[in-house]
Scaffold this motif. Structure first.
Motif, PDB file in Angstrom:
ATOM      1  N   VAL A  84       2.200  -0.804  -6.499  1.00  0.00           N
ATOM      2  CA  VAL A  84       2.176  -0.161  -4.899  1.00  0.00           C
ATOM      3  C   VAL A  84       0.679   0.540  -5.117  1.00  0.00           C
ATOM      4  O   VAL A  84       0.919   0.826  -6.307  1.00  0.00           O
ATOM      5  N   GLN A 136       1.011  -0.904   0.464  1.00  0.00           N
ATOM      6  CA  GLN A 136      -0.041  -0.035  -0.336  1.00  0.00           C
ATOM      7  C   GLN A 136       0.542   1.466  -0.186  1.00  0.00           C
ATOM      8  O   GLN A 136       1.837   1.616   0.559  1.00  0.00           O
ATOM      9  N   GLU A 137       0.374   3.120  -0.641  1.00  0.00           N
ATOM     10  CA  GLU A 137       0.761   3.723  -1.141  1.00  0.00           C
ATOM     11  C   GLU A 137       1.260   3.904   0.927  1.00  0.00           C
ATOM     12  O   GLU A 137       0.550   3.717   1.519  1.00  0.00           O
ATOM     13  N   SER A 184       7.171   4.628   0.757  1.00  0.00           N
ATOM     14  CA  SER A 184       6.221   4.226  -0.745  1.00  0.00           C
ATOM     15  C   SER A 184       5.450   4.839  -1.393  1.00  0.00           C
ATOM     16  O   SER A 184       4.327   5.543  -1.006  1.00  0.00           O
ATOM     17  N   ILE A 185       5.416   5.205  -3.037  1.00  0.00           N
ATOM     18  CA  ILE A 185       4.268   6.085  -3.775  1.00  0.00           C
ATOM     19  C   ILE A 185       3.913   5.068  -5.330  1.00  0.00           C
ATOM     20  O   ILE A 185       4.938   4.793  -5.413  1.00  0.00           O
ATOM     21  N   PRO A 186       3.272   5.996  -5.784  1.00  0.00           N
ATOM     22  CA  PRO A 186       2.559   4.915  -6.655  1.00  0.00           C
ATOM     23  C   PRO A 186       3.451   5.092  -7.830  1.00  0.00           C
ATOM     24  O   PRO A 186       3.712   3.947  -8.204  1.00  0.00           O
ATOM     25  N   PRO A 237      -2.612   2.939  -4.852  1.00  0.00           N
ATOM     26  CA  PRO A 237      -3.115   3.868  -3.742  1.00  0.00           C
ATOM     27  C   PRO A 237      -4.362   3.993  -3.137  1.00  0.00           C
ATOM     28  O   PRO A 237      -4.439   3.057  -3.140  1.00  0.00           O
TER      29      PRO A 237
END
Lengths: 110, 113
Positions: free
Chosen positions: B111, B14-15, B79-81, B113
């Motif tokens: 990932v 997950q983001e 983490s980011i998309p 969002p």
């Protein structure tokens, strides 16, 4: 600087045809290499060159030829294409071990 | 030929979560490199490690060169998309003019969002 350039981006061949994948770099790197990338196999080294006039085999050289007449160019030749050579091909050039990759050529052999 | 064992093969997160992946080898390497590859593109160098025990950061990415010189890990924080892609480790054994890299098989990161 354009970095590492490859042409063509896409190519479809029939079994038995020949072609050359082009690779050029404008960073004056001595070391250049060719890889193929297949699903689940990562990047496998085909051929490499440590300078103009010097080439050597990598892990999967069969079916491929290379030459290095100039520092800038490192073409990869398929003399008689086979379906097993369907893959994505990456050229890379290196300075001090840090390899810089081109955008790739997606080759399909029917 | 020489193999690097890279794990995990894939991750679905997950983001905002942190990510950790690693590479191990039975042989010693002098340099460890981490690359990211996005769809339709060539691998892009993220971090280079030159010394056993070295810990290096690049933004939200942190990588370490194992003290035994036989392993390396990469962490991604928060983490980011756009972190989606395949991450490869690569090891270099010798210096001089021979820069043959050995690559791991990659970690596919997704990932949500």
């Amino acid at each position: 600087n354009a970095g590492v350039t490859q042409t063509p981006k896409f190519q479809v061949l029939k079994t038995g045809q020949s072609m050359t994948l082009q690779c050029a770099q404008d960073m004056n790197h001595e070391y250049m290499s060719w890889y193929r990338q297949d699903p689940g196999m990562g990047l496998r080294l085909i051929h490499y060159s440590v300078g103009a006039g010097i080439t050597d085999q990598g892990e999967v050289p069969n079916g491929y030829n290379v030459s290095r007449s100039t520092t800038e160019d490192f073409p990869l030749r398929l003399l008689s294409a086979a379906p097993s050579q369907t893959s994505v091909y990456f050229c890379a050039s290196s300075f001090a071990g840090e390899q810089f990759f081109g955008p790739g050529t997606r080759l399909t052999v029917l | 030929g020489q193999q690097l064992n890279q794990s995990p093969q894939s991750m679905f997160i997950q983001e905002g979560e942190d990510v950790s992946m690693n590479c191990t080898s039975s042989s010693i390497f002098n340099t460890w490199l981490w690359y990211k590859q996005e769809p339709g593109e060539g691998p892009v160098l993220l971090i280079a490690l030159y010394k056993a025990g070295e810990l290096t950061s690049n933004g939200r990415l942190t990588a370490q060169f194992g003290i035994t010189r036989k392993d390396s890990f990469l962490n991604i924080s928060a983490s980011i998309p756009s972190d989606v892609g395949i991450y490869f480790c690569a090891g270099l054994k010798s210096g001089g003019s021979n820069y043959k890299l050995t690559f791991g098989k990659g970690t596919l990161l997704t990932v949500n969002p």
